[in-house]
Design a protein around this motif. Structure first.
Motif, PDB file in Angstrom:
ATOM      1  N   SER A 122       5.746  14.182   2.245  1.00 45.79           N
ATOM      2  CA  SER A 122       4.718  15.207   2.119  1.00 45.79           C
ATOM      3  C   SER A 122       3.475  14.713   2.827  1.00 45.79           C
ATOM      4  O   SER A 122       3.438  13.580   3.333  1.00 45.79           O
ATOM      5  CB  SER A 122       4.411  15.505   0.649  1.00 45.79           C
ATOM      6  OG  SER A 122       3.764  14.393   0.042  1.00 45.79           O
ATOM      7  N   ALA A 123       2.437  15.553   2.854  1.00 43.78           N
ATOM      8  CA  ALA A 123       1.203  15.119   3.495  1.00 43.78           C
ATOM      9  C   ALA A 123       0.582  13.945   2.758  1.00 43.78           C
ATOM     10  O   ALA A 123       0.035  13.029   3.376  1.00 43.78           O
ATOM     11  CB  ALA A 123       0.215  16.281   3.551  1.00 43.78           C
ATOM     12  N   GLU A 124       0.697  13.942   1.421  1.00 45.07           N
ATOM     13  CA  GLU A 124       0.008  12.933   0.634  1.00 45.07           C
ATOM     14  C   GLU A 124       0.734  11.598   0.598  1.00 45.07           C
ATOM     15  O   GLU A 124       0.112  10.540   0.534  1.00 45.07           O
ATOM     16  CB  GLU A 124      -0.182  13.408  -0.809  1.00 45.07           C
ATOM     17  CG  GLU A 124      -0.962  14.695  -0.937  1.00 45.07           C
ATOM     18  CD  GLU A 124      -0.061  15.908  -1.064  1.00 45.07           C
ATOM     19  OE1 GLU A 124      -0.434  16.837  -1.785  1.00 45.07           O
ATOM     20  OE2 GLU A 124       1.023  15.923  -0.443  1.00 45.07           O
ATOM     21  N   ARG A 125       2.072  11.639   0.606  1.00 47.86           N
ATOM     22  CA  ARG A 125       2.833  10.403   0.390  1.00 47.86           C
ATOM     23  C   ARG A 125       4.213  10.531   1.010  1.00 47.86           C
ATOM     24  O   ARG A 125       4.656  11.626   1.364  1.00 47.86           O
ATOM     25  CB  ARG A 125       2.943  10.092  -1.099  1.00 47.86           C
ATOM     26  CG  ARG A 125       3.737  11.118  -1.890  1.00 47.86           C
ATOM     27  CD  ARG A 125       3.726  10.825  -3.371  1.00 47.86           C
ATOM     28  NE  ARG A 125       2.380  10.926  -3.913  1.00 47.86           N
ATOM     29  CZ  ARG A 125       1.838  12.074  -4.341  1.00 47.86           C
ATOM     30  NH1 ARG A 125       2.528  13.199  -4.278  1.00 47.86           N
ATOM     31  NH2 ARG A 125       0.614  12.092  -4.805  1.00 47.86           N
ATOM     32  N   ALA A 126       4.894   9.378   1.097  1.00 49.79           N
ATOM     33  CA  ALA A 126       6.265   9.352   1.592  1.00 49.79           C
ATOM     34  C   ALA A 126       6.983   8.164   0.983  1.00 49.79           C
ATOM     35  O   ALA A 126       6.363   7.156   0.614  1.00 49.79           O
ATOM     36  CB  ALA A 126       6.306   9.268   3.114  1.00 49.79           C
ATOM     37  N   THR A 127       8.288   8.279   0.863  1.00 49.53           N
ATOM     38  CA  THR A 127       9.116   7.167   0.420  1.00 49.53           C
ATOM     39  C   THR A 127       8.924   5.995   1.387  1.00 49.53           C
ATOM     40  O   THR A 127       8.808   6.202   2.600  1.00 49.53           O
ATOM     41  CB  THR A 127      10.591   7.598   0.413  1.00 49.53           C
ATOM     42  OG1 THR A 127      10.733   8.716  -0.466  1.00 49.53           O
ATOM     43  CG2 THR A 127      11.502   6.471  -0.037  1.00 49.53           C
ATOM     44  N   PRO A 128       8.859   4.758   0.890  1.00 54.04           N
ATOM     45  CA  PRO A 128       8.750   3.616   1.812  1.00 54.04           C
ATOM     46  C   PRO A 128       9.820   3.687   2.911  1.00 54.04           C
ATOM     47  O   PRO A 128      10.984   3.990   2.657  1.00 54.04           O
ATOM     48  CB  PRO A 128       8.967   2.410   0.895  1.00 54.04           C
ATOM     49  CG  PRO A 128       8.432   2.869  -0.428  1.00 54.04           C
ATOM     50  CD  PRO A 128       8.839   4.314  -0.524  1.00 54.04           C
ATOM     51  N   THR A 196      10.379  -5.908   3.604  1.00 51.82           N
ATOM     52  CA  THR A 196       9.950  -5.483   2.280  1.00 51.82           C
ATOM     53  C   THR A 196      10.707  -4.210   1.906  1.00 51.82           C
ATOM     54  O   THR A 196      11.661  -3.812   2.590  1.00 51.82           O
ATOM     55  CB  THR A 196       8.439  -5.192   2.249  1.00 51.82           C
ATOM     56  OG1 THR A 196       8.177  -3.954   2.953  1.00 51.82           O
ATOM     57  CG2 THR A 196       7.641  -6.316   2.892  1.00 51.82           C
ATOM     58  N   VAL A 197      10.253  -3.548   0.847  1.00 51.09           N
ATOM     59  CA  VAL A 197      10.861  -2.287   0.424  1.00 51.09           C
ATOM     60  C   VAL A 197      10.681  -1.198   1.470  1.00 51.09           C
ATOM     61  O   VAL A 197      11.274  -0.114   1.337  1.00 51.09           O
ATOM     62  CB  VAL A 197      10.277  -1.827  -0.927  1.00 51.09           C
ATOM     63  CG1 VAL A 197      10.666  -2.799  -2.031  1.00 51.09           C
ATOM     64  CG2 VAL A 197       8.752  -1.677  -0.849  1.00 51.09           C
ATOM     65  N   HIS A 198       9.907  -1.452   2.514  1.00 51.47           N
ATOM     66  CA  HIS A 198       9.748  -0.449   3.570  1.00 51.47           C
ATOM     67  C   HIS A 198      10.944  -0.413   4.522  1.00 51.47           C
ATOM     68  O   HIS A 198      10.982   0.449   5.408  1.00 51.47           O
ATOM     69  CB  HIS A 198       8.438  -0.667   4.324  1.00 51.47           C
ATOM     70  CG  HIS A 198       7.258  -0.147   3.574  1.00 51.47           C
ATOM     71  ND1 HIS A 198       6.736   1.105   3.756  1.00 51.47           N
ATOM     72  CD2 HIS A 198       6.524  -0.713   2.575  1.00 51.47           C
ATOM     73  CE1 HIS A 198       5.733   1.292   2.930  1.00 51.47           C
ATOM     74  NE2 HIS A 198       5.570   0.203   2.202  1.00 51.47           N
ATOM     75  N   ARG A 203      11.500  -7.184  -1.864  1.00 54.46           N
ATOM     76  CA  ARG A 203      10.137  -7.562  -2.226  1.00 54.46           C
ATOM     77  C   ARG A 203       9.153  -6.468  -1.816  1.00 54.46           C
ATOM     78  O   ARG A 203       9.345  -5.765  -0.823  1.00 54.46           O
ATOM     79  CB  ARG A 203       9.749  -8.865  -1.536  1.00 54.46           C
ATOM     80  CG  ARG A 203      10.477 -10.121  -2.026  1.00 54.46           C
ATOM     81  CD  ARG A 203       9.915 -11.335  -1.300  1.00 54.46           C
ATOM     82  NE  ARG A 203      10.450 -12.588  -1.779  1.00 54.46           N
ATOM     83  CZ  ARG A 203      11.343 -13.328  -1.115  1.00 54.46           C
ATOM     84  NH1 ARG A 203      11.809 -12.911   0.053  1.00 54.46           N
ATOM     85  NH2 ARG A 203      11.778 -14.473  -1.607  1.00 54.46           N
ATOM     86  N   THR A 204       8.064  -6.370  -2.560  1.00 50.67           N
ATOM     87  CA  THR A 204       6.947  -5.524  -2.162  1.00 50.67           C
ATOM     88  C   THR A 204       6.067  -6.298  -1.183  1.00 50.67           C
ATOM     89  O   THR A 204       6.136  -7.532  -1.103  1.00 50.67           O
ATOM     90  CB  THR A 204       6.113  -5.125  -3.381  1.00 50.67           C
ATOM     91  OG1 THR A 204       5.544  -6.320  -3.952  1.00 50.67           O
ATOM     92  CG2 THR A 204       6.962  -4.417  -4.422  1.00 50.67           C
ATOM     93  N   GLU A 366      14.544 -12.362  -3.188  1.00 48.73           N
ATOM     94  CA  GLU A 366      14.801 -13.634  -3.857  1.00 48.73           C
ATOM     95  C   GLU A 366      16.303 -13.899  -3.866  1.00 48.73           C
ATOM     96  O   GLU A 366      17.096 -12.970  -3.996  1.00 48.73           O
ATOM     97  CB  GLU A 366      14.281 -13.581  -5.295  1.00 48.73           C
ATOM     98  CG  GLU A 366      12.776 -13.390  -5.427  1.00 48.73           C
ATOM     99  CD  GLU A 366      11.966 -14.563  -4.906  1.00 48.73           C
ATOM    100  OE1 GLU A 366      12.557 -15.663  -4.739  1.00 48.73           O
ATOM    101  OE2 GLU A 366      10.779 -14.392  -4.656  1.00 48.73           O
ATOM    102  N   PRO A 367      16.725 -15.162  -3.667  1.00 44.63           N
ATOM    103  CA  PRO A 367      15.915 -16.380  -3.556  1.00 44.63           C
ATOM    104  C   PRO A 367      15.633 -16.788  -2.109  1.00 44.63           C
ATOM    105  O   PRO A 367      15.332 -17.948  -1.861  1.00 44.63           O
ATOM    106  CB  PRO A 367      16.827 -17.413  -4.232  1.00 44.63           C
ATOM    107  CG  PRO A 367      18.212 -16.977  -3.853  1.00 44.63           C
ATOM    108  CD  PRO A 367      18.162 -15.467  -3.831  1.00 44.63           C
TER     109      PRO A 367
END
Length: 512
Positions: A122-128, A196-198, A203-204, A366-367
């Motif tokens: 959406s305009a405001e947000r998106a899934t990573p 990362t989760v992107h 990991r974030t 991890e690990p």
């Protein structure tokens, strides 16, 4: 899963062929009145079959009417049993907006490979992995990438949901600054291959930044598979002690490469194979965006991971990827042969351009250890430009951790001096003293190698610190590089060296 399993499962498809399916339309596309009143949502489901030998990309057009607030996509596919040694089904997914799918990918809105089963924009947000922004009317394309297809073929199902309503505003992304305080001209440690989760990491960004600091790193690069969504995900995580570079792991069907240190928001398309003659175009894209091209894990044995494009245009090679394995041993040998070829070319009056080595962790979860290995770069300061220039010039060495220190230098008879990545010009038979200082590798083996092979080897004491000196001439050695190996594990062949603890790029001996 192990790191190599992640590589096998997350590799994305290339563009040897494209199949476009019939378009999906919605009731509101025919009657926009309901859409403009912001009423509810609609879902359409598409089912299909892909045979073995399916094209690398399957495009599903979606006719998006006016008044859409959010587009959401989910998908599933079957995973039938296959004979031993035969690849099973693996299907990647992403999306392009109304600007189209044509290279170089101006319509790109996100990619998650095989890591996610659903996403929303959406305009405001998106899934990573995906880019927030308006859901404008027009023909969008859900992109399926059949990475491998079982002998029975693949049954798939895609659900597309349009949610109607007032469009919100898109936040301005906060990109990392190009400079940190640093220590002036110094050696800086970094890891330029991280997930990362992107993309397909667990990991974030917060967790990766914390792990980088714990590992003693000065800089890192965000290199998600085939997406730039991670570029704006590090707000508040950089600092005077940590420089964050933007980038991408460009994951083609014929190998992966890192685009390191590109301008924030730079997207590098991945939808091609070596035979498509497109790689050079995207090398230029990376260079125009101020970044480096670095083929990643070139000898990784899994489908789509082995490097097939050659090394023209590469600024460095990821010789060491994660914990030292046989893959890295093969990459090291191939890289050393490239050094010897550069030395021969220079001796014959040519430019003798050489490609430096890099080491990165490729850590996903991890690990797996952020900073194992790391590239230690001599830079004028802790800035994007200075760090990239140090990597490009080969003023760097690689280590398994920040607990290892080393220095390699060569000195001529008149006090001439050169360090890692530099050139020492001396008379052909003038005596040159090479000196290697090491700490942090108890009972390891320090090795000095030239275009002839290993010329000096010395066992380090239990303290892990030692100095190795060796004399040679420019007529005998066109370059000298160092390796520090851990002791061989029990049961290993005595002919094989132990795991790598640290290694350097070469210093060059030129005849004048």
């Amino acid at each position: 899963m192990e790191r190599r399993d992640v590589l096998r499962l997350s590799a994305a498809a290339g563009a040897a062929g494209v199949l476009t399916l019939p378009a999906v339309s919605f009731a509101h596309a025919e009657n926009d009145g309901g859409a403009e009143r912001g009423e509810g949502e609609e879902t359409r489901t598409v089912r299909g079959h892909l045979p073995t030998g399916a094209p690398d990309f399957v495009y599903l057009p979606v006719e998006v009417p006016r008044g859409v607030r959010e587009i959401a996509v989910s998908y599933t596919y079957d995973k039938p049993a296959v004979p031993s040694g035969t690849p099973g089904n693996a299907l990647d997914i992403g999306i392009f907006d109304e600007r189209g799918t044509a290279p170089p990918g101006h319509g790109f809105r996100g990619w998650s490979g095989g890591f996610r089963t659903e996403f929303a924009i959406s305009a405001e947000r998106a899934t990573p992995g995906y880019l927030a922004g308006p859901v404008r009317p027009g023909t969008w394309h859900v992109v399926l990438g059949p990475y491998t297809v079982a002998p029975q073929g693949m049954e798939y199902e895609v659900g597309v949901t349009l949610r109607y309503g007032e469009r919100g505003s898109t936040p301005r992304p906060a990109y990392p600054p190009h400079r940190a305080r640093g220590r002036g001209r110094a050696w800086y440690r970094g890891d330029c291959h991280l997930h990362t989760v992107h993309s397909d990491g667990r990991r974030t960004p917060e967790e990766v930044a914390a792990a980088a600091r714990a590992a003693g790193l000065d800089f890192i690069a965000t290199t998600e598979h085939n997406t730039t969504s991670g570029h704006g995900a590090w707000q508040g995580l950089w600092g005077e002690d940590l420089l964050i570079l933007c980038g991408e792991e460009v994951t083609t069907r014929n190998g992966h490469y890192l685009a390191i240190g590109t301008d924030p928001g730079t997207f590098v398309d991945w939808r091609y194979r070596a035979r498509d003659d497109a790689y050079g175009r995207y090398v230029r894209t990376v260079h125009r965006a101020g970044g480096l091209v670095v083929p990643a894990h070139p000898n990784c044995p899994y489908v789509g991971c082995q490097w097939k494009f050659g090394y023209a245009g590469a600024d460095a090679i990821e010789v060491w990827n994660g914990p030292w394995t046989a893959d890295d041993e093969l990459a090291l040998a191939a890289w050393d042969n490239m050094l010897a070829a550069a030395g021969r070319e220079r001796a014959g009056g040519g430019e003798g351009r050489w490609t430096p080595a890099m080491g990165n962790s490729d850590a996903h979860r991890e690990p797996q250890v952020v900073g194992l290995p790391q590239t230690v770069v001599h830079a004028e300061d802790l800035s994007r430009a200075a760090v990239l220039e140090g990597i490009r010039r080969g003023r760097s060495w690689l280590a398994e951790s920040s607990g290892i220190e080393l220095a390699l230098s060569a000195t001529g008879p008149r006090g001439e001096h050169a360090g890692i990545g530099e050139r020492l010009r001396v008379a052909p038979d003038a005596e040159v003293t090479v000196r290697l200082e090491v700490s942090g590798v108890p009972d390891g083996t320090a090795r000095l190698l030239t275009d002839q092979g290993e010329m000096r080897s010395e066992r380090l004491p239990a303290s892990g610190s030692g100095t190795v000196a060796w004399r040679t001439t420019a007529s005998l050695a066109s370059y000298v590089r160092a390796e520090i190996r851990r002791p061989r594990p029990g049961g290993a062949s005595p002919e094989l060296p132990g795991p790598m603890a640290a290694m350097t790029n070469p210093l060059w001996l030129d005849v004048h």
